[in-house]
Structure formats: C-alpha cells, structure tokens
Write a protein that holds these residues in place. Structure first.
Motif, PDB file in Angstrom:
ATOM      1  N   ASP A   1      41.505  49.532  43.880  1.00  0.00           N
ATOM      2  CA  ASP A   1      40.699  48.474  43.260  1.00  0.00           C
ATOM      3  C   ASP A   1      40.515  47.283  44.200  1.00  0.00           C
ATOM      4  O   ASP A   1      39.407  46.761  44.348  1.00  0.00           O
ATOM      5  N   GLU A   2      41.592  46.842  44.823  1.00  0.00           N
ATOM      6  CA  GLU A   2      41.498  45.722  45.763  1.00  0.00           C
ATOM      7  C   GLU A   2      40.670  46.105  46.982  1.00  0.00           C
ATOM      8  O   GLU A   2      39.910  45.295  47.518  1.00  0.00           O
ATOM      9  N   ALA A   3      40.822  47.349  47.421  1.00  0.00           N
ATOM     10  CA  ALA A   3      40.047  47.815  48.575  1.00  0.00           C
ATOM     11  C   ALA A   3      38.552  47.786  48.271  1.00  0.00           C
ATOM     12  O   ALA A   3      37.744  47.286  49.063  1.00  0.00           O
ATOM     13  N   VAL A   4      38.196  48.317  47.093  1.00  0.00           N
ATOM     14  CA  VAL A   4      36.778  48.347  46.709  1.00  0.00           C
ATOM     15  C   VAL A   4      36.224  46.930  46.607  1.00  0.00           C
ATOM     16  O   VAL A   4      35.131  46.631  47.116  1.00  0.00           O
ATOM     17  N   MET A   5      36.974  46.039  45.953  1.00  0.00           N
ATOM     18  CA  MET A   5      36.490  44.675  45.774  1.00  0.00           C
ATOM     19  C   MET A   5      36.246  43.995  47.121  1.00  0.00           C
ATOM     20  O   MET A   5      35.186  43.383  47.348  1.00  0.00           O
ATOM     21  N   ASN A   6      37.197  44.084  48.036  1.00  0.00           N
ATOM     22  CA  ASN A   6      37.080  43.392  49.322  1.00  0.00           C
ATOM     23  C   ASN A   6      36.008  44.009  50.209  1.00  0.00           C
ATOM     24  O   ASN A   6      35.294  43.277  50.916  1.00  0.00           O
ATOM     25  N   LEU A   7      35.864  45.317  50.175  1.00  0.00           N
ATOM     26  CA  LEU A   7      34.830  45.944  50.998  1.00  0.00           C
ATOM     27  C   LEU A   7      33.438  45.681  50.435  1.00  0.00           C
ATOM     28  O   LEU A   7      32.466  45.559  51.188  1.00  0.00           O
ATOM     29  N   GLN A   8      33.326  45.580  49.120  1.00  0.00           N
ATOM     30  CA  GLN A   8      32.039  45.226  48.534  1.00  0.00           C
ATOM     31  C   GLN A   8      31.650  43.786  48.897  1.00  0.00           C
ATOM     32  O   GLN A   8      30.471  43.501  49.149  1.00  0.00           O
TER      33      GLN A   8
END
Length: 282
Positions: free
Chosen positions: A218-225
């Motif tokens: 979840d954190e990965a998706v948020m930061n990469l988005q």
C-alpha cells in the motif's frame, strides 16, 4: 632547436637580472598609475602583477576615491588565482569599510563564490556549503534587485543540490544495505528539505521502491503514484508504471476479482471466501 630554446631562456634571465624587463609597481607610483597598471594586467589575466598594484593602493592610498575599486579587484585577482581564503577576507573588508560602495553587491556574491569553492566533496562535511548559503541569503536580503541576483539564485540552487546529494547518497547506501527504515529517513529529508533539487526525484522513487522491497504494497503504491503525478515526463516514469502494474494487484487497492465458477472475493482478512450464488440473484 634545443640550442635556440636555451638561448631564449638565457636572454629572459639576463633581462630579469639586469632590470631591463617591464617596470614593477612601487609605492612611489601615483594611485592612478598604479590602478591603470593593475587593470591592464588584470584584463590580461596576469593576476600576480595586478595584485601587486592593487595591494599597494589598499595599503598606501586608503583615503583615495579609488580605494574600493582597488580592493574589489584585489579580491578578484586573488579569486582568479584560486586563493579563496584571501579573496574572502578581501571582500569582507570591502563590505565592512565601504558598505555603500557600488561594488558591495558584487563583493557579497563573490564572497559566497569564494566560500563555496572551498567546500569539500559530498563525502565530507559541508560546513563551507552551509556558510556559502548564508552569504547568498544575505545577498538576497540586501540586494534583491541587483543585476546579479539571477546568478545568486543559480549558485544557491547549486549549494542546495550539493546538500541534497549528500543526504541522498547516504540514503542510497542504506537502500543497498536493505536497511529500509534508515534509507527512508534520508530520502524523506531530501524530499522535504530540498524539493527543488534533482536529487529529490531519485529520493522519491527509491522511497516508494523501499516499501515495495519490504512488501508494504500500500505504501509502495501510494508513493510511486505520487512520483508519477509529480514527474510524468521523467525517464523513470516508465519503470514506475511497470512497477505499479506489478504491485497494485498485491495491494488493498486492487479490484476484486471473480470468475464464473466458484466466485471468490476478498474477505475482511484479505483472504478468499466463497460467495453465495443466492446473493447474486436479484
């Protein structure tokens, strides 16, 4: 040919020893003569000779109207010779003794340049970089309308980039060592403290990637988005898009998937549970 070269060096030596070379400035010269001599040699990039003349003026003609001119070009001569500590002292003296001089803004700018030129590489402490930033901020406070203000802004960004690079490199080292928490501390500092630096782009990418490596989807998706929103045209954008296609299905933001056979859906524990066919009947 070798004999001709030796003869030339011999002639030069004889001229210097017999005093037949160009006259050197002395304290007996008038201030205008000294200044003209200094300017002529400064423009000819003979900074040793220009320093001689300007130094005599600053020592012997302290009440002359040309004293601030001579002091400024003395500092410039030192700076061109890469004698940065001495040029810094000279600029400070000019601004202290002649704060209303028309050279004051240039002296402040070149003081910052001299200080920054003494800064260490990013692997070492950055005391001189911080000092240069302070001098540049003083410039922007005192001379916001100066014609060299754009140059000051560019140098200020260069100083900030150097500090950002240092923090990024430390974070990147922890990233390679898979110490994700330590890496994120430095990446976050780069992003927050140096948002206009090119290093904040790499820091934001590796921040998101650190969560992915840790399987914190979840954190990965948020930061990469966020990366894609801020830098859609960056060379890493395609890499980020590929990474998101890989990890979004693993995150809580993934769409629910069903098939016509058993119809499974995510339960409250993110597991899979059979879905009653009766619930599908209207």
């Amino acid at each position: 040919m070798l004999r001709c070269v030796r003869y030339l060096f011999f002639c030069i030596t004889v001229i210097e020893l017999t005093g037949c070379g160009p006259p050197r400035p002395t304290s007996e010269w008038g201030v205008e003569e000294l200044y003209d001599y200094g300017q002529r040699h400064y423009e000819g990039q003979d900074y040793l000779r220009s320093m001689e003349a300007f130094r005599i003026i600053t020592l012997n003609y302290t009440t002359s109207e040309m004293i601030d001119d001579a002091m400024f070009y003395l500092g410039e001569s030192y700076r061109q010779m890469k004698e940065y500590p001495v040029s810094s002292v000279t600029y400070r003296r000019l601004m202290r003794d002649f704060p209303q001089s028309p050279y004051a803004d240039d002296a402040q700018y070149n003081l910052a340049r001299s200080v920054f030129a003494q800064s260490s590489s990013v692997e070492h402490t950055q005391d001189k970089t911080f000092e240069a930033i302070r001098e540049l901020q003083i410039f922007l406070d005192e001379y916001p309308d100066s014609e060299v203000a754009p140059d000051v802004q560019r140098l200020l960004q260069e100083c900030l980039d150097k500090l950002a690079e240092k923090d990024y490199q430390i974070g990147h080292l922890y990233f390679k060592l898979q110490d994700w928490n330590a890496a994120r501390v430095y990446f976050t500092e780069v992003i927050d403290e140096f948002p206009t630096s090119q290093w904040s782009i790499l820091a934001r990418y590796e921040l998101g990637e650190s969560f992915a490596r840790e399987e914190n989807w979840d954190e990965a998706v948020m930061n990469l988005q966020v990366f894609l929103e801020l830098y859609p045209g960056h060379e890493l954008a395609l890499t980020v898009k590929d990474r998101l296609r890989e990890i979004v299905p693993k995150s809580s933001s993934a769409p629910e998937k069903t098939d016509s056979g058993s119809r499974f859906t995510k339960d409250g524990n993110n597991g899979l549970s059979p879905q009653s066919s009766e619930s599908k009947v209207p």
